[in-house]
Design an enzyme around this catalytic site. Structure first.
Site, PDB file in Angstrom:
ATOM      1  N   SER A 289       0.838  -1.211   0.000  1.00 29.23           N
ATOM      2  CA  SER A 289       0.000   0.000   0.000  1.00 29.23           C
ATOM      3  C   SER A 289       0.868   1.255   0.000  1.00 29.23           C
ATOM      4  CB  SER A 289      -0.944   0.008   1.212  1.00 29.23           C
ATOM      5  OG  SER A 289      -0.226  -0.105   2.424  1.00 29.23           O
TER       6      SER A 289
ATOM      7  N   THR B 198     -38.767  26.377 -11.595  1.00 21.02           N
ATOM      8  CA  THR B 198     -38.996  25.023 -11.083  1.00 21.02           C
ATOM      9  C   THR B 198     -39.251  24.182 -12.323  1.00 21.02           C
ATOM     10  OG1 THR B 198     -41.390  25.292 -10.853  1.00 21.02           O
ATOM     11  CG2 THR B 198     -40.050  25.826  -8.924  1.00 21.02           C
ATOM     12  N   HIS B 199     -38.844  22.947 -12.305  1.00 15.13           N
ATOM     13  CA  HIS B 199     -38.932  22.071 -13.491  1.00 15.13           C
ATOM     14  C   HIS B 199     -38.196  22.682 -14.682  1.00 15.13           C
ATOM     15  CE1 HIS B 199     -42.371  20.117 -11.348  1.00 15.13           C
ATOM     16  NE2 HIS B 199     -42.632  21.367 -11.010  1.00 15.13           N
TER      17      HIS B 199
ATOM     18  N   SER C 167     -12.233  25.134 -28.946  1.00 13.25           N
ATOM     19  CA  SER C 167     -12.386  23.921 -29.730  1.00 13.25           C
ATOM     20  C   SER C 167     -11.291  23.898 -30.784  1.00 13.25           C
ATOM     21  CB  SER C 167     -13.766  23.930 -30.398  1.00 13.25           C
ATOM     22  OG  SER C 167     -13.758  23.166 -31.581  1.00 13.25           O
TER      23      SER C 167
ATOM     24  N   LYS D 183     -15.977  28.648 -30.679  1.00 18.27           N
ATOM     25  CA  LYS D 183     -16.380  28.045 -29.411  1.00 18.27           C
ATOM     26  C   LYS D 183     -15.589  28.569 -28.205  1.00 18.27           C
ATOM     27  CE  LYS D 183     -19.062  25.278 -28.929  1.00 18.27           C
ATOM     28  NZ  LYS D 183     -18.944  23.812 -29.049  1.00 18.27           N
TER      29      LYS D 183
ATOM     30  N   GLU E   7     -18.143  21.869 -16.677  1.00 20.02           N
ATOM     31  CA  GLU E   7     -18.487  20.503 -17.110  1.00 20.02           C
ATOM     32  C   GLU E   7     -17.696  19.467 -16.317  1.00 20.02           C
ATOM     33  OE1 GLU E   7     -19.114  20.306 -21.672  1.00 20.02           O
ATOM     34  OE2 GLU E   7     -17.771  21.970 -21.266  1.00 20.02           O
TER      35      GLU E   7
ATOM     36  N   GLN F  83      -7.323  -1.972   3.945  1.00 24.75           N
ATOM     37  CA  GLN F  83      -6.228  -1.249   3.286  1.00 24.75           C
ATOM     38  C   GLN F  83      -6.716  -0.527   2.028  1.00 24.75           C
ATOM     39  OE1 GLN F  83      -2.231  -3.092   2.938  1.00 24.75           O
ATOM     40  NE2 GLN F  83      -2.574  -3.014   0.740  1.00 24.75           N
TER      41      GLN F  83
HETATM   42  N1  ARG Z   1      -0.982  -1.876   5.117  1.00 23.80           N
HETATM   43  C1  ARG Z   1      -2.007  -2.170   6.088  1.00 23.80           C
HETATM   44  C2  ARG Z   1      -3.198  -1.220   5.884  1.00 23.80           C
HETATM   45  O1  ARG Z   1      -3.008  -0.201   5.336  1.00 23.80           O
HETATM   46  C3  ARG Z   1      -1.509  -1.964   7.446  1.00 23.80           C
HETATM   47  C4  ARG Z   1      -2.241  -2.730   8.498  1.00 23.80           C
HETATM   48  C5  ARG Z   1      -1.767  -4.087   8.504  1.00 23.80           C
HETATM   49  N2  ARG Z   1      -2.298  -4.836   9.579  1.00 23.80           N
HETATM   50  C6  ARG Z   1      -2.291  -6.152   9.503  1.00 23.80           C
HETATM   51  N3  ARG Z   1      -2.837  -6.755  10.484  1.00 23.80           N
HETATM   52  N4  ARG Z   1      -1.761  -6.760   8.477  1.00 23.80           N
HETATM   53  O2  ARG Z   1      -4.304  -1.522   6.272  1.00 23.80           O
END
Ligand code: ARG
Length: 460
Positions: A26, A158-159, A280, A286, A293, A325
């Site tokens: 992560s 409205t509408h 454009s 344009k 948008e 995670q």
């Molecule tokens: N990378 C994990 C997360 O972001 C950390 C927590 C990990 N805990 C575990 N029990 N493996 O959630």
């Protein structure tokens, strides 16, 4: 003694598969919580020292090294390693590399489960405070328009059909109200975000004599998450935050849609600042409202993130599960998206100009004064349903004659109600219709003026 990761204990008899390493990391996204992670670790170490679990010198070394690491991350010198999975272990491993056994003591009485929740809570708290400031800027932009467009009458719908005339500032203050509710919702949500999960450890707490109040206070939390099992599993604070972000995005999308329409040749109500429009590649004439948008379009991402988080947390048993995670990418994306929309919204609101001549030229279209006329009849004693029916007939007649209500001769009015006299003309036309409003919260000029004053005080 040294292993590939602080979380890989002696229980393993094989190194992690490279594909699993890539699949489970992560760090590619949670590196954004480095500041919060370091803040949390310093507070934890200081608490451990206060509790005599670490010596003051050990806590001091940890704090100094973590501060160095923070500087290295900020200057781009720090090497994040995928094999260390997340921000928590990336930082801890370097601390251990530099301090040896002292570094190995930081994780005492703590788990990554309470650590990642603490980091996320700190991160969200900061984000909420930034969002509140951006919403206040947007409200101020709408408020500044109230001076600019004072006395300007525009049709309200409205509408998406012409309904009644209102003062332009009444429109602008409607948006101030919506963004105020967004701010209030965020403030309320912040109370639940601002609780400390640190010290709930993995899921059951710890047998070590930690002092949770101590670390919570150091981190500016208002209280503790009470139950360690709940704390380990809880992501309600993210659901709420992203729900709050979704309402902001939905409010922005409605305003964006309105101004996209208003900027068309068909409406011709508003001139968008050219710095906020794009062209454009093929049609030279344009000038497109792309910022609006995209604001409308990006709402989909924010609401999508809410959906992701709701589904992510559905059906999870207590306590921490690795699914959690996956909470960070939708959280970060929702915050980034709404912040980026708000950053361009305020200057766009300030820079736009109402096309007063074009608006005024067609204000007599759509019988904006019909309801005022109906209420005039009610004031003269007619039952509402009778008056409503009668004005409908007058509108039909005026439509057939291609005139406005004020252009109908008195005989036409009298053919519907013989008691009517010249005084009907006193309330016809949009200017008089606006003047006639009375109720609290209406577009009555005095009401709008006092609301503008109130908002000036609120936002000052
Ligand atoms: N990378 C994990 C997360 O972001 C950390 C927590 C990990 N805990 C575990 N029990 N493996 O959630």
């Amino acid at each position: 003694m040294s292993s590939s990761s602080p979380s890989r204990s002696g229980a393993f008899d094989a190194a992690v598969d490279k594909r699993v390493e890539k699949f489970t990391e992560s760090i590619s996204f949670d590196h954004r919580m480095y500041q919060q992670d370091i803040r949390g670790s310093i507070a934890h170490a200081q608490m451990l020292a206060d509790q005599k679990i670490l010596t003051a010198d050990e806590a001091q070394q940890i704090e100094a090294t973590l501060t160095d690491i923070k500087g290295e991350i900020e200057s781009g010198k720090f090497q994040f390693r995928q094999e260390l999975e997340d921000i928590h272990m990336n930082i801890e491993q370097v601390l251990i590399d530099r301090l040896g056994d002292v570094g190995r003591k930081l994780h005492t009485g703590r788990s990554r489960n309470d650590q990642c929740s603490t980091d996320a809570r700190l991160w969200v708290r900061d984000a909420i405070d930034r969002l509140d400031g951006l919403l206040a800027d947007l409200q101020a932009a709408f408020l500044s328009r109230c001076e600019l467009d004072a006395g300007v009458i525009i049709p309200a719908y409205t509408h998406l059909q012409r309904a009644q005339p209102v003062l332009a500032p009444h429109y602008w203050l409607a948006y101030c109200e919506k963004y105020q509710r967004d701010r209030d919702r965020l403030a309320d949500c912040r109370r639940r975000v601002n609780l400390c999960s640190l010290g709930t450890a993995a899921l059951a707490g710890t047998t070590l004599p930690i002092d949770r109040e101590n670390s919570a206070k150091r981190l500016g939390f208002e209280g503790l998450v009470a139950n360690s099992l709940d704390s380990s599993s809880d992501r309600d604070y993210l659901l709420e935050t992203v729900f709050c972000l979704s309402t902001i995005a939905i409010h922005l999308s409605g305003w964006a849609e309105e101004w996209i329409l208003w900027s068309t040749v068909e409406f011709d109500f508003i001139q968008l600042p050219h710095e906020f429009c794009t062209g454009s590649s093929i049609m030279p004439q344009k000038i497109n409202p792309d910022v609006l948008e995209l604001t409308r379009g990006k709402t989909a991402r924010v609401v999508g993130s809410l959906q992701t988080l709701l589904m992510l947390t559905k059906g999870l048993p207590l306590a921490y599960n690795r699914d959690l995670q996956e909470d960070k990418p939708p959280l970060f994306d929702a915050v980034d998206t709404v912040e980026s929309c708000l950053e361009v919204a305020a200057p766009l609101v300030e820079g736009a100009r109402l096309k007063l001549d074009s608006i005024a030229a067609r204000l007599d279209r759509g019988f904006l004064d019909a309801t005022t006329l109906m209420e005039y009849l009610i004031k003269r004693g007619l039952p509402q349903r009778t008056a409503h029916h009668l004005i409908g007939g007058l509108v039909k007649l005026a439509t057939e004659k291609s005139v406005t209500l004020s252009q109908l001769p008195l005989e036409d009015f009298q053919s519907f109600d013989s008691s009517l006299d010249e005084s009907v003309y006193d309330i016809l036309g949009v200017d008089k219709a606006v003047e006639a409003f009375q109720s609290v919260g209406s577009t009555a000029p005095a009401m709008v003026a006092s609301q503008v004053d109130l908002w000036k005080k609120r936002l000052s």
